[in-house]
Design a protein around this motif. Structure first.
Motif, PDB file in Angstrom:
ATOM      1  N   PRO A 211      -3.461  -1.442   4.213  1.00 50.20           N
ATOM      2  CA  PRO A 211      -3.081  -0.360   5.116  1.00 50.20           C
ATOM      3  C   PRO A 211      -4.294   0.159   5.891  1.00 50.20           C
ATOM      4  CG  PRO A 211      -2.165  -0.020   2.924  1.00 50.20           C
ATOM      5  CD  PRO A 211      -3.140  -1.155   2.805  1.00 50.20           C
ATOM      6  N   GLY A 212      -4.064   0.573   7.119  1.00 51.63           N
ATOM      7  CA  GLY A 212      -5.145   1.145   7.913  1.00 51.63           C
ATOM      8  C   GLY A 212      -5.871   2.287   7.227  1.00 51.63           C
ATOM      9  N   PRO A 213      -5.154   3.193   6.485  1.00 50.31           N
ATOM     10  CA  PRO A 213      -5.851   4.314   5.829  1.00 50.31           C
ATOM     11  C   PRO A 213      -6.493   3.962   4.484  1.00 50.31           C
ATOM     12  CG  PRO A 213      -3.543   4.850   6.373  1.00 50.31           C
ATOM     13  CD  PRO A 213      -3.693   3.377   6.473  1.00 50.31           C
ATOM     14  N   HIS A 214      -6.520   2.698   4.080  1.00 52.56           N
ATOM     15  CA  HIS A 214      -7.047   2.362   2.756  1.00 52.56           C
ATOM     16  C   HIS A 214      -8.502   2.818   2.618  1.00 52.56           C
ATOM     17  CE1 HIS A 214      -8.300   0.028  -0.750  1.00 52.56           C
ATOM     18  NE2 HIS A 214      -7.017  -0.170  -1.020  1.00 52.56           N
ATOM     19  N   PRO A 215      -8.872   3.401   1.460  1.00 46.35           N
ATOM     20  CA  PRO A 215     -10.236   3.923   1.287  1.00 46.35           C
ATOM     21  C   PRO A 215     -11.339   2.879   1.427  1.00 46.35           C
ATOM     22  CG  PRO A 215      -8.770   4.774  -0.424  1.00 46.35           C
ATOM     23  CD  PRO A 215      -7.998   3.725   0.310  1.00 46.35           C
TER      24      PRO A 215
ATOM     25  N   PRO B 224      -0.917   4.191   0.633  1.00 44.52           N
ATOM     26  CA  PRO B 224      -1.898   3.532   1.493  1.00 44.52           C
ATOM     27  C   PRO B 224      -3.062   2.935   0.709  1.00 44.52           C
ATOM     28  CG  PRO B 224      -2.255   5.887   1.552  1.00 44.52           C
ATOM     29  CD  PRO B 224      -1.037   5.663   0.683  1.00 44.52           C
ATOM     30  N   THR B 225      -2.955   2.938  -0.624  1.00 43.81           N
ATOM     31  CA  THR B 225      -4.032   2.459  -1.492  1.00 43.81           C
ATOM     32  C   THR B 225      -3.738   1.080  -2.089  1.00 43.81           C
ATOM     33  OG1 THR B 225      -2.957   3.727  -3.259  1.00 43.81           O
ATOM     34  CG2 THR B 225      -4.839   4.761  -2.124  1.00 43.81           C
ATOM     35  N   TRP B 226      -2.604   0.485  -1.732  1.00 42.65           N
ATOM     36  CA  TRP B 226      -2.247  -0.837  -2.235  1.00 42.65           C
ATOM     37  C   TRP B 226      -2.762  -1.904  -1.280  1.00 42.65           C
ATOM     38  CZ3 TRP B 226       3.210  -1.706  -4.704  1.00 42.65           C
ATOM     39  CH2 TRP B 226       3.487  -0.686  -5.636  1.00 42.65           C
ATOM     40  N   SER B 227      -2.865  -3.135  -1.765  1.00 44.15           N
ATOM     41  CA  SER B 227      -2.957  -4.310  -0.907  1.00 44.15           C
ATOM     42  C   SER B 227      -1.586  -4.979  -0.977  1.00 44.15           C
ATOM     43  CB  SER B 227      -4.040  -5.270  -1.395  1.00 44.15           C
ATOM     44  OG  SER B 227      -4.045  -6.454  -0.623  1.00 44.15           O
TER      45      SER B 227
END
Length: 307
Positions: A266-270, A298-301
């Motif tokens: 996801p674009g917002p991934h840390p 938004p933290t998954w792949s």
């Protein structure tokens, strides 16, 4: 035009549409094993006319909700209502990853899903990424599915109760003995969520790869699957804790033992800024579409077709 359930006689037509719409041969309608996972664990439909496959679509239950896995129509019959007819034949959908085709987003929006963040197709070198101290242990498909259920937002069970079916220690370890898991496949899943069927998805990812959990000490922080190669592929990683997401991703990527890795984030991934600074590039992107009743972490792949 008729809408039918997919059977083996439709595979060549689905493959032809897959190639006509510019998709790869992996995890797509060109791969009979991929289509079979969707058909067996969810719903797979074709639109046919006079024995010719005009389009196909799939839906799959996941720990996050029902995913529209695929919706592809022969370019020769676009704008004739084939895609809408296929959507109507599927159960209620909760999310998908839309291509940039101009017809896709309006069709999914009319089905009740709204756009959110971009899903970025990334690839790059592993050598410049942080290594960290997290441990990666290989597990079997059933344990991976159970752990994912516990780590998902609709879970609720303790992922650290999953102590069984660990395959050795470290990503390259051999088969070892395990202790019976306290958390069964699908534990903690809410109504309509997938249970044992998720293990079939992990078995699909493990055909030429491995499933694993990521631990911070003895605490399970993530679960995923990937395969080594040139490039290696991180097929999927579940980590719903923003504090652990970046470190778990770096550990999972390193455990693939590949110099170059591809993944979807996801674009917002840390971890995105660190990946870009380390030389990763954005090769393409889809758009996350989701029903108002769910929120995709938004933290998954994600695997676009199997989530």
């Amino acid at each position: 035009m008729e809408i039918r359930a997919v059977d083996s006689g439709h595979l060549s037509g689905i493959r032809a549409i897959t190639h006509a719409t510019g998709q790869s041969d992996e995890d797509s309608g060109a791969d009979p094993a991929y289509v079979e996972v969707i058909r067996a664990q969810g719903h797979a439909k074709v639109a046919v006319s006079g024995g010719t496959v005009l389009g196909w679509a799939g839906a799959l239950p996941t720990p996050l909700g029902t995913l529209l896995t695929d919706l592809f129509v022969d370019p020769a019959v676009h704008a004739r209502g084939v895609g809408a007819a296929l959507l109507r034949a599927l159960p209620p959908l909760e999310f998908t990853f839309s291509s940039k085709h101009p017809s896709a987003l309006p069709l999914y929006a009319r089905a009740g899903m709204v756009p959110s963040w971009p899903l970025l197709y990334l690839s790059g070198p592993v050598s410049r990424l942080p290594r960290g101290v997290l441990r990666v242990d290989r597990v079997d498909a059933t344990t991976a599915a159970s752990t994912e259920a516990a780590l998902s937002p609709v879970g609720g069970a303790d992922p650290n109760a999953v102590s069984g079916a660990v395959v050795g220690r470290g990503a390259g370890a051999g088969m070892g003995s395990g202790v019976a898991a306290d958390l069964g496949a699908g534990a903690g899943l809410g109504p309509g969520r997938d249970g044992g069927g998720r293990a079939a998805v992990y078995r699909h990812w493990m055909r030429a790869g491995r499933a694993f959990v990521v631990r911070d000490g003895e605490r399970v922080t993530a679960v995923g699957a990937g395969r080594p190669g040139v490039p290696g592929v991180l097929a999927h990683l579940t980590c719903s804790d923003p504090r652990s997401a970046a470190g778990a991703l770096y550990a999972a990527v390193a455990a693939l033992d590949s110099d170059h890795v591809a993944l979807c984030l996801p674009g917002p991934h840390p971890a995105l800024r660190t990946l870009l600074a380390a030389g990763f590039r954005v090769d393409d992107f889809d758009l996350s579409m989701q029903a108002p009743t769910i929120e995709l972490p938004p933290t998954w792949s994600y695997a676009p077709g199997l989530a």
